[in-house]
Design a protein around this motif. Structure first.
Motif, PDB file in Angstrom:
ATOM      1  N   LYS A 178      22.975 -29.397  62.256  1.00 18.12           N
ATOM      2  CA  LYS A 178      22.427 -29.183  63.231  1.00 18.12           C
ATOM      3  C   LYS A 178      21.583 -27.958  63.280  1.00 18.12           C
ATOM      4  O   LYS A 178      20.502 -27.926  63.705  1.00 18.12           O
ATOM      5  CB  LYS A 178      23.553 -28.846  64.375  1.00 18.12           C
ATOM      6  N   GLY A 179      21.964 -26.982  62.526  1.00 16.07           N
ATOM      7  CA  GLY A 179      21.003 -25.866  62.306  1.00 16.07           C
ATOM      8  C   GLY A 179      19.845 -26.011  61.817  1.00 16.07           C
ATOM      9  O   GLY A 179      18.943 -25.347  61.991  1.00 16.07           O
ATOM     10  N   LEU A 180      19.938 -26.660  60.702  1.00 16.24           N
ATOM     11  CA  LEU A 180      18.928 -27.145  60.079  1.00 16.24           C
ATOM     12  C   LEU A 180      17.687 -27.778  60.782  1.00 16.24           C
ATOM     13  O   LEU A 180      16.483 -27.665  60.628  1.00 16.24           O
ATOM     14  CB  LEU A 180      18.994 -27.877  58.700  1.00 16.24           C
ATOM     15  N   SER A 181      18.315 -28.725  61.456  1.00 18.68           N
ATOM     16  CA  SER A 181      17.266 -29.759  62.444  1.00 18.68           C
ATOM     17  C   SER A 181      16.559 -28.866  63.386  1.00 18.68           C
ATOM     18  O   SER A 181      15.639 -29.122  63.742  1.00 18.68           O
ATOM     19  CB  SER A 181      18.139 -30.674  62.997  1.00 18.68           C
ATOM     20  N   GLU A 182      17.359 -27.601  63.903  1.00 15.72           N
ATOM     21  CA  GLU A 182      16.527 -26.633  64.834  1.00 15.72           C
ATOM     22  C   GLU A 182      15.961 -25.665  64.141  1.00 15.72           C
ATOM     23  O   GLU A 182      15.607 -24.630  64.981  1.00 15.72           O
ATOM     24  CB  GLU A 182      17.758 -26.449  65.818  1.00 15.72           C
ATOM     25  N   LYS A 183      15.822 -25.549  62.863  1.00 21.77           N
ATOM     26  CA  LYS A 183      15.190 -24.609  62.100  1.00 21.77           C
ATOM     27  C   LYS A 183      15.709 -23.073  62.299  1.00 21.77           C
ATOM     28  O   LYS A 183      15.216 -22.127  62.241  1.00 21.77           O
ATOM     29  CB  LYS A 183      13.583 -24.542  62.349  1.00 21.77           C
TER      30      LYS A 183
END
Length: 250
Positions: free
Chosen positions: A100-105
């Motif tokens: 989730k954190g990577l997808s939202e940068k």
């Protein structure tokens, strides 16, 4: 060690030297789930691990959280320690946070390692709906005679028919339901970083079919399956898991 992050007392460990690797544990677990691999990795990496809010020795959130709250908290923890982790490693629920954190940068590592990561298919959306139904059904029918006399036993049977995590989540039950309802397939598909997936062949919590789906939607990923290992493959096959991580990270 203890520190305060977002007004919550958090337990964490910081050991070893070298490139920084942040480890995020699974649901109902703690930083000690990684003890065997931390010991082996700390000669090559600076290993930072923590008890996420509500688990281990860390203070629980004061209100029900969603997955984004754990993502934000992890980011704030990184900032508080002034970390620049090159590698993120997540087991099960920890994998959810990373995806989730990577997808939202929000996170910015060089590579990620997902061990038996949760977040796909029936392990999220279907089970969440089932838990909601059972939770409501359990509250209603156990107040009706003669069920009221067997309330605890009956509710336990209802929850266990869908899985034990909800029943054992205590004051994090609403948080648990919030988190498992979110399917992360679209989020995972946005990740282009080099990704190593490590899975136990006999995993029943996050089945091998989930791992294969992750690989199919994450273009820069590879999968290592360890025969006869289960959801806690990092404990059961620590030396093999560490060898895979070291090779991937160098």
């Amino acid at each position: 060690m203890k520190m305060i992050v977002n007004n919550l007392a958090i337990e964490y460990e910081d050991q070893g030297s070298g490139p920084t690797m942040l480890l995020l544990h699974g649901w109902q677990d703690s930083l000690h789930t990684f003890d065997r691999i931390t010991h082996l990795l700390s000669s090559n990496f600076r290993i930072v691990s923590l008890d996420l809010p509500g688990f281990g020795q860390s203070e629980a959130p004061h209100t029900p959280w969603e997955l984004n709250d754990y993502v934000k908290f992890s980011h704030d923890f990184i900032k508080k320690l002034n970390l620049q982790p090159e590698f993120l490693l997540g087991h099960s629920f920890g994998g959810r946070i990373i995806i989730k954190g990577l997808s939202e940068k929000i996170f910015n590592p060089k590579k990620i390692i997902l061990i038996a990561s949760a977040g796909l298919g029936e392990t999220s959306s279907y089970r969440a709906r089932l838990f909601y139904i059972l939770a409501k059904l359990g509250k209603i029918i156990t107040f009706i005679p003669p069920f009221i006399f067997f309330r605890k036993k009956l509710r336990k049977k209802l929850y266990q028919s869908a899985g034990s995590d909800y029943l054992n989540s205590g004051n994090l039950r609403e948080t648990y339901l919030n988190i498992i309802r979110e399917n992360l397939a679209s989020a995972a598909a946005q990740i282009t970083l080099p990704t190593l997936l490590i899975w136990g062949e006999l995993d029943r919590s996050t089945p091998l079919t989930d791992a294969k789906k992750f690989v199919s939607i994450m273009g820069n990923s590879s999968l290592s399956v360890l025969p006869k290992a289960t959801h806690f493959v990092h404990q059961e096959e620590a030396e093999t898991v560490v060898a895979l991580i070291k090779k991937f990270c160098t």
